[in-house]
Scaffold this motif. Structure first.
Motif, PDB file in Angstrom:
ATOM      1  N   VAL A   1      25.258  -3.657 -17.680  1.00  0.00           N
ATOM      2  CA  VAL A   1      25.494  -4.940 -18.363  1.00  0.00           C
ATOM      3  C   VAL A   1      24.236  -5.802 -18.305  1.00  0.00           C
ATOM      4  O   VAL A   1      23.662  -6.006 -17.232  1.00  0.00           O
TER       5      VAL A   1
ATOM      6  N   VAL B   1      26.054 -11.339 -23.767  1.00  0.00           N
ATOM      7  CA  VAL B   1      26.255 -10.196 -22.867  1.00  0.00           C
ATOM      8  C   VAL B   1      26.285  -8.909 -23.680  1.00  0.00           C
ATOM      9  O   VAL B   1      26.982  -8.832 -24.707  1.00  0.00           O
ATOM     10  N   LYS B   2      25.486  -7.931 -23.248  1.00  0.00           N
ATOM     11  CA  LYS B   2      25.405  -6.665 -23.982  1.00  0.00           C
ATOM     12  C   LYS B   2      25.429  -5.491 -23.029  1.00  0.00           C
ATOM     13  O   LYS B   2      25.178  -5.664 -21.830  1.00  0.00           O
TER      14      LYS B   2
ATOM     15  N   LEU C   1      29.383 -16.081 -16.914  1.00  0.00           N
ATOM     16  CA  LEU C   1      29.667 -14.855 -17.689  1.00  0.00           C
ATOM     17  C   LEU C   1      30.935 -14.961 -18.533  1.00  0.00           C
ATOM     18  O   LEU C   1      31.913 -15.535 -18.100  1.00  0.00           O
TER      19      LEU C   1
ATOM     20  N   ALA D   1      22.964  -9.539 -19.342  1.00  0.00           N
ATOM     21  CA  ALA D   1      23.396 -10.870 -19.791  1.00  0.00           C
ATOM     22  C   ALA D   1      22.171 -11.759 -19.954  1.00  0.00           C
ATOM     23  O   ALA D   1      21.333 -11.843 -19.055  1.00  0.00           O
ATOM     24  N   THR D   2      22.067 -12.405 -21.122  1.00  0.00           N
ATOM     25  CA  THR D   2      20.919 -13.276 -21.407  1.00  0.00           C
ATOM     26  C   THR D   2      21.404 -14.720 -21.466  1.00  0.00           C
ATOM     27  O   THR D   2      22.399 -15.023 -22.129  1.00  0.00           O
TER      28      THR D   2
ATOM     29  N   ARG E   1      25.669 -17.779 -23.376  1.00  0.00           N
ATOM     30  CA  ARG E   1      25.131 -16.526 -22.853  1.00  0.00           C
ATOM     31  C   ARG E   1      25.451 -15.401 -23.820  1.00  0.00           C
ATOM     32  O   ARG E   1      26.395 -15.488 -24.613  1.00  0.00           O
TER      33      ARG E   1
ATOM     34  N   MET F   1      32.383  -7.640 -16.717  1.00  0.00           N
ATOM     35  CA  MET F   1      32.729  -8.317 -17.974  1.00  0.00           C
ATOM     36  C   MET F   1      33.929  -9.255 -17.812  1.00  0.00           C
ATOM     37  O   MET F   1      33.999 -10.291 -18.453  1.00  0.00           O
TER      38      MET F   1
END
Lengths: 167, 99
Positions: free
Chosen positions: A128, A107-108, B99, A130-131, A105, A153
């Motif tokens: 946030v 995350v940005k 995540l 997340a791809t 994944r 996060m």
């Protein structure tokens, strides 16, 4: 007889009130008039994209955050989605190149309501994004504060630490 | 007609009904008087019992209405253009776990 009828009427009214309380509490049929995110409205009619909006997604059982979930039905739709979300071609290529398994994944942080723009210098002004390339999905956490960003996060990171400590 | 006079009138009707019932019972042959009075008593007992049950149900319902808003319920409102609510929640759980 009259008292009995009055009590029956009262019971019927109270039952109705109880049902109404449940309906409002569970927000059945969106009785509270919750509005979905702009991103959901933008993508809900787009072919090849399954768009969803969850009003109160609980993260780590501690905090609820509105979440928009976009999932592409095929690679072409996913590529188009990433392009629309402002991911440059070379980044998409990089993403695919380094995808190792279905746990990958990216995350940005992106400005609120604008996942296509680069991160805002004030951290709290971001949300946030997340791809997940293998699942062809993008989750946007509509965070309000810097603290919420931290919680998102660190959510799974903290969960893993707890798990590792317990074994 | 105001409310009080209406209630008074209804009370009068009830008293008249009771008097009539008594007269009716007394007019019956001796052997049936006991049955009649017993029937009337039983009827009133059943009425009281029904009223008690209804009162208990009303109280329970009122308690439910008071308690319901205090119970923590985590039910998210979900909008979706295709997949079911369950599928969306399951996928989001799965992705958040990564995540």
């Amino acid at each position: 007889m009259r008292k009995t009828n009055l009590l029956r009427l009262l019971l019927a009214l109270l039952s109705l009130l109880a049902v109404a309380t449940v309906v409002v509490r569970l927000n059945l049929w969106n009785i509270r008039g919750v509005q979905p995110s702009g991103l959901y409205l933008q993508y809900k009619d787009m072919p090849g994209i399954q768009a969803s909006f969850i009003k109160d997604k609980y993260i780590n059982d501690s905090i609820s955050i509105p979440v928009t979930l976009l999932q592409a039905e095929d690679s072409a739709a996913f590529f188009m989605l990433l392009k629309e979300l402002g991911k440059p071609d070379d980044m998409i290529k990089y993403m695919y190149k380094y995808v190792k398994d279905d746990q990958s994944r990216f995350v940005k942080l992106n400005p609120k309501g604008h996942p296509e723009l680069p991160q805002d210098s004030v951290r709290g002004n971001n949300e946030v994004v997340a791809t997940f390339p293998v699942q062809r999905a993008v989750i946007i956490f509509h965070t309000e504060t810097e603290e919420q960003i931290d919680i998102v996060m660190k959510a799974n990171f903290l969960k893993k630490i707890k798990y590792e400590e317990s074994i | 007609m105001n409310k009080n006079s209406k209630i008074e009138q209804e009370t009068d009707v009830l008293e008249q009904y009771r008097a009539l019932w008594k007269t009716y019972c007394e007019s019956l042959p001796q052997a049936r008087v006991v049955d009649c009075i017993e029937f009337h008593r039983r009827y009133e007992r059943e009425q009281r019992s029904t009223q008690r049950r209804l009162m208990a149900a009303c109280l329970m319902m009122a308690a439910l209405i008071v308690v319901l808003p205090l119970v923590p319920i985590h039910r998210s409102t979900v909008f979706t253009n295709g997949p079911s609510r369950g599928e969306v929640l399951a996928l989001s759980d799965q992705l958040i776990a990564l995540l």
